[in-house]
Design a protein around this motif. Structure first.
Motif: not given
Length: 79
Positions: A60-63, A65-70
């Protein structure tokens, strides 16, 4: 995703001239034989050595709602 969003047509000519489009280069990864690590690294402008060694996990990234796989995910400012 960022490259795809940067390619969305913009109706305002002034905004269209001043936007930063991300143009992908490199080879499209093979679904039958994906590359090691991050499977999108062959076309990513941010790819580094860690991308070849380790597959990124969805985080999960700040601000957002969708997680990022990077390994190098960050929010892009919206124009």
């Amino acid at each position: 995703t960022q490259a795809l969003l940067s390619a969305v047509p913009v109706p305002d000519p002034d905004a269209r001239e001043n936007r930063n489009m991300i143009r992908l280069t490199g080879d499209v990864p093979s679904p039958a034989d994906p590359p090691s690590g991050c499977r999108f690294r062959t076309r990513c402008w941010k790819a580094q050595e860690v991308c070849a060694r380790e597959e990124p996990h969805a985080v999960p990234r700040a601000a957002d709602p969708h997680p990022s796989a990077c390994h190098f995910a960050e929010l892009r400012p919206t124009p």
